[in-house]
Motif scaffolding. Structure first.
Motif, PDB file in Angstrom:
ATOM      1  N   GLU A  96       0.835  -1.259  -0.046  1.00 12.05           N
ATOM      2  CA  GLU A  96       0.038  -0.105   0.132  1.00 12.05           C
ATOM      3  C   GLU A  96       0.865   1.169  -0.040  1.00 12.05           C
ATOM      4  N   LYS A  97       2.162   1.104   0.462  1.00  9.81           N
ATOM      5  CA  LYS A  97       3.089   2.462   0.358  1.00  9.81           C
ATOM      6  C   LYS A  97       3.969   2.259  -0.555  1.00  9.81           C
ATOM      7  N   ARG A  98       3.828   1.665  -1.660  1.00  5.79           N
ATOM      8  CA  ARG A  98       5.056   1.536  -2.714  1.00  5.79           C
ATOM      9  C   ARG A  98       4.994   2.741  -3.704  1.00  5.79           C
ATOM     10  N   MET A  99       3.715   3.535  -3.633  1.00  5.51           N
ATOM     11  CA  MET A  99       3.914   4.839  -4.353  1.00  5.51           C
ATOM     12  C   MET A  99       4.204   5.908  -3.587  1.00  5.51           C
ATOM     13  N   GLU A 100       4.594   6.001  -2.434  1.00  6.04           N
ATOM     14  CA  GLU A 100       5.219   7.124  -1.638  1.00  6.04           C
ATOM     15  C   GLU A 100       6.249   7.519  -2.020  1.00  6.04           C
ATOM     16  N   LYS A 101       7.062   6.644  -2.401  1.00  6.12           N
ATOM     17  CA  LYS A 101       8.401   7.032  -2.984  1.00  6.12           C
ATOM     18  C   LYS A 101       8.364   8.154  -4.035  1.00  6.12           C
ATOM     19  N   TYR A 102       7.396   8.193  -4.949  1.00  5.50           N
ATOM     20  CA  TYR A 102       7.349   8.892  -5.841  1.00  5.50           C
ATOM     21  C   TYR A 102       6.568  10.554  -5.447  1.00  5.50           C
ATOM     22  N   SER A 103       6.239  10.441  -4.178  1.00  5.52           N
ATOM     23  CA  SER A 103       5.543  11.592  -3.858  1.00  5.52           C
ATOM     24  C   SER A 103       6.335  12.369  -2.851  1.00  5.52           C
TER      25      SER A 103
ATOM     26  N   VAL B 163      -9.317  13.159  -2.457  1.00  3.40           N
ATOM     27  CA  VAL B 163      -9.455  11.860  -2.007  1.00  3.40           C
ATOM     28  C   VAL B 163      -8.566  10.777  -2.582  1.00  3.40           C
ATOM     29  N   GLY B 164      -7.540  11.289  -3.239  1.00  2.00           N
ATOM     30  CA  GLY B 164      -6.225  10.414  -3.446  1.00  2.00           C
ATOM     31  C   GLY B 164      -6.632   9.847  -5.056  1.00  2.00           C
ATOM     32  N   VAL B 165      -7.414  10.140  -5.896  1.00  2.00           N
ATOM     33  CA  VAL B 165      -7.354   9.561  -7.075  1.00  2.00           C
ATOM     34  C   VAL B 165      -6.183   9.817  -7.787  1.00  2.00           C
ATOM     35  N   PHE B 166      -5.590  10.869  -8.114  1.00  7.28           N
ATOM     36  CA  PHE B 166      -4.385  11.363  -8.937  1.00  7.28           C
ATOM     37  C   PHE B 166      -3.072  11.006  -7.940  1.00  7.28           C
ATOM     38  N   TYR B 167      -2.901   9.701  -7.588  1.00  8.32           N
ATOM     39  CA  TYR B 167      -1.530   9.574  -7.102  1.00  8.32           C
ATOM     40  C   TYR B 167      -0.577   9.205  -8.303  1.00  8.32           C
ATOM     41  N   PRO B 168       0.499   9.685  -7.763  1.00  6.71           N
ATOM     42  CA  PRO B 168       1.769   9.845  -8.734  1.00  6.71           C
ATOM     43  C   PRO B 168       1.701   8.669  -9.936  1.00  6.71           C
ATOM     44  N   TYR B 169       2.071   9.074 -11.032  1.00  9.66           N
ATOM     45  CA  TYR B 169       2.109   8.183 -12.339  1.00  9.66           C
ATOM     46  C   TYR B 169       0.643   7.608 -12.404  1.00  9.66           C
TER      47      TYR B 169
ATOM     48  N   GLY C 174       7.365  19.733 -17.161  1.00 13.82           N
ATOM     49  CA  GLY C 174       8.684  19.209 -16.710  1.00 13.82           C
ATOM     50  C   GLY C 174       8.491  17.577 -16.263  1.00 13.82           C
ATOM     51  N   HIS C 175       9.347  17.272 -15.285  1.00 12.81           N
ATOM     52  CA  HIS C 175       9.424  16.036 -14.707  1.00 12.81           C
ATOM     53  C   HIS C 175       9.325  15.965 -13.192  1.00 12.81           C
ATOM     54  N   ARG C 176       8.940  17.115 -12.715  1.00 12.33           N
ATOM     55  CA  ARG C 176       8.744  17.250 -11.075  1.00 12.33           C
ATOM     56  C   ARG C 176       7.362  16.681 -10.872  1.00 12.33           C
ATOM     57  N   ILE C 177       7.233  16.035  -9.748  1.00 12.45           N
ATOM     58  CA  ILE C 177       5.968  15.409  -9.251  1.00 12.45           C
ATOM     59  C   ILE C 177       5.484  16.311  -8.217  1.00 12.45           C
ATOM     60  N   TYR C 178       4.058  16.693  -8.397  1.00 15.29           N
ATOM     61  CA  TYR C 178       3.510  17.490  -7.567  1.00 15.29           C
ATOM     62  C   TYR C 178       2.134  16.632  -6.767  1.00 15.29           C
TER      63      TYR C 178
END
Length: 591
Positions: free
Chosen positions: A211-218, A318-324, A479-483
């Protein structure tokens, strides 16, 4: 009473529909793998690192390609985002290590070597997806050390990719990729060469839950120094709001109170002296403006864009647009814009009928093309440019057909239904003062009290409240920065709305106090123009974008976005000014 419940009920239904649709589209990979089971690896695209819009299919460069190349089926949002996923030439089996395994040997011709060299010179990167986790890398490097003449540069192609995969039991958690700088091919000269493309895979155990594998990108946008800048942006915006509201509270309200006392005293004493100030124009302030059909269309489109922005923020919070989450944002924009077109039709036609307009059908058509028209023209030009470049930003014919069907079968019918409901609403304009038969002559005013200077002044303060946050938004979109700090962005958006409403109210009062009753169009601030001016600064000073395609995409689509801001914030400013004008003239006795 039923009509009053229609809009909130419609909004609730739209929210549930959007959450359902986007939730299905944004469903992440949740696959459990068995040992030695092949984990899907898709090659997406390549392109110049500094030109995010200029991307090409992975196999447009002469890499090793499986035969035949299989395209992955993609959702609408993924296609709009320029994603073109195909099976990668590398095979990664779950928990199986490989050391310098050959993907293929390929004989590169002179033309293919030149193609790779051009790509390396432009800092081309590649992007892949492994179990829905993004990975990037550069395809080569330029050796410029100790060389001042570009003709002496050495060009190298990476031929060995190293994959490091972290897993938690039967799930993939993280993947990192790097290129082996000790295994490169010299492609400086135009000559046929044989290249052995290789890869290595190393699997490691980790305790990180799935469940936390996408936290790296944020985490990149949540780092301490970035958060400090974001909070500084909010503090800057809050100071602007406090100064503005303080100005209105201490100056404007005091002046209004004195005006009310003065006008009430004149009425009680029966003084027949000539009226001055904003009361003097009470018989003209509610005189319907020129181009009222266009004004109503602007309000309709602006209200729709405001609803679109609000729904997108709710989905983000509500978290729909998580990174990538590939294509989720574009899918949301298309779906929500189509479903909210009824709001535009209802708002525009209802207000147009309140202004005693008769040709509501023409007003409805104008509302339908006011924003979509310029967007379609811009898209047609930029899509033609992308086709000429053979870039992935060029939409396939099938996608264009799908969007056309959405517009024809969803957007247009809802627009018409909203227009019919607005026409039948029978709402009245509610002017507290009667309008005289002949308009009063507007006194000669200084140049800075004109329409354009006033709209410019009204647009600068809202822009100053958001300009710090604009850099991070631009660095993410272009660009390639994550928001991912959507909560802070939402706070900034609320501040933007408050500042816009307050500054337009203040400007409207000063205009009426100068006995200028033509306030309707001046309630539209020019914040969009300031944002577009910032685009030129960002392009030349804060980015390394170059080339005709990237430049045209940046300024073309930003023109549409800034135009949308003009309509949306214009609607907010006009509604605030209309409430203010009604309030002050309802508070005095008008004859």
């Amino acid at each position: 009473m039923e009509r009053k419940m229609t809009v909130p009920a419609m909004a609730t239904v739209l929210m549930f529909i959007c959450v359902g649709i986007i939730g299905v589209v944004s469903d992440a990979s949740n696959h459990r793998y068995k040992p030695e089971e092949t984990v899907p690896l898709y090659a997406n695209k390549v392109g110049p690192f500094h030109n995010p819009s200029e991307t090409y299919r992975y196999f447009d460069l002469p890499f090793c390609s499986p035969a035949p190349v299989k395209d992955k089926s993609e959702a609408l949002g993924e296609v709009l985002n320029g994603d073109r996923l195909v099976d990668a030439p590398y095979k990664l089996d779950f928990r199986v290590d490989y050391d310098s395994k050959s993907a293929c040997k390929k004989q590169l011709t002179k033309e293919e070597v030149a193609k790779f060299r051009t790509a390396v010179d432009k800092d081309y990167y590649f992007q892949m997806y492994f179990d829905d986790l993004p990975i990037w890398g550069f395809i080569g490097k330029v050796d410029k050390e100790g060389k001042s003449d570009p003709s002496e540069y050495k060009y190298f192609l990476y031929r060995h990719i190293l994959f490091e995969v972290l897993h938690n039991n039967d799930r993939v958690i993280e993947i990192n990729v790097r290129t082996d700088t000790n295994s490169m091919v010299d492609i400086t000269d135009d000559k046929d060469i044989e290249v052995d493309f290789m890869y290595s895979v190393k699997w490691k155990e980790t305790d990180t839950p799935f469940e936390k594998r996408m936290e790296k990108y944020s985490q990149s946008s949540s780092q301490q120094h970035h958060l400090e800048i974001h909070w500084f942006s909010i503090i800057n915006s809050c100071v602007t709001v406090l100064l503005l509201t303080g100005f209105l509270a201490t100056i404007l309200m005091r002046v209004l109170k004195n005006d009310f006392v003065k006008y009430a005293h004149d009425e009680e004493t029966g003084d027949d002296q000539e009226e001055t100030g904003w009361k003097y124009v009470h018989g003209d302030v509610f005189r319907f403006p020129k181009n009222k059909s266009f004004l109503a269309a602007c309000l309709g489109s602006g209200t729709q864009l405001f609803a679109l922005t609000t729904f997108v923020f709710l989905l983000a919070l509500v978290g729909v647009f998580y990174p990538y989450n590939r294509g989720a944002l574009f899918t949301a924009l298309v779906v929500i814009y189509a479903l909210t077109s009824g709001i535009a039709g209802y708002t525009a036609t209802s207000f147009y009928c309140q202004l005693e307009g008769t040709n509501w059908v023409r007003n409805l058509l104008l509302t339908g093309v006011l924003f979509c028209g310029p967007l379609f023209v811009t898209f047609s030009f930029l899509n033609t440019v992308a086709i000429a470049y053979n870039a992935t930003a060029a939409l396939p014919f099938g996608t264009i057909v799908v969007i056309t069907l959405i517009w024809a079968l969803v957007t247009s019918p809802l627009l018409v239904l909203g227009g019919i409901a607005g026409k039948n609403s029978k709402a009245e304009f509610q002017a507290p003062c009667r309008t005289t038969k002949y308009p009063r002559e507007i006194p000669q005013l200084p140049w800075y009290r004109g329409a354009i200077p006033q709209m410019a002044m009204a647009g600068f303060l809202p822009f100053s409240a958001i300009y710090i946050e604009l850099y991070y938004i631009f660095a993410s979109v272009w660009g390639h920065r994550i928001y991912t700090i959507y909560s802070i962005l939402f706070v900034v958006f609320i501040i933007l709305l408050i500042v816009t409403a307050f500054i337009t109210v203040a400007m409207t009062y000063f205009q009426l106090a100068a006995e200028d009753h033509e306030w309707w169009w001046r309630a539209f601030p020019s914040t969009g123009l300031f944002i577009y001016a910032y685009c030129f600064y960002y392009y030349h000073a804060r980015s390394d974008m170059s080339g005709f395609m990237q430049t045209s995409f940046f300024f073309g689509y930003m023109a549409c976005i800034c135009y949308g801001f003009f309509l949306m914030l214009g609607t907010v400013g006009f509604r605030a000014s209309l409430l203010f004008v009604r309030h002050i003239y309802r508070s005095i006795k008008c004859e």
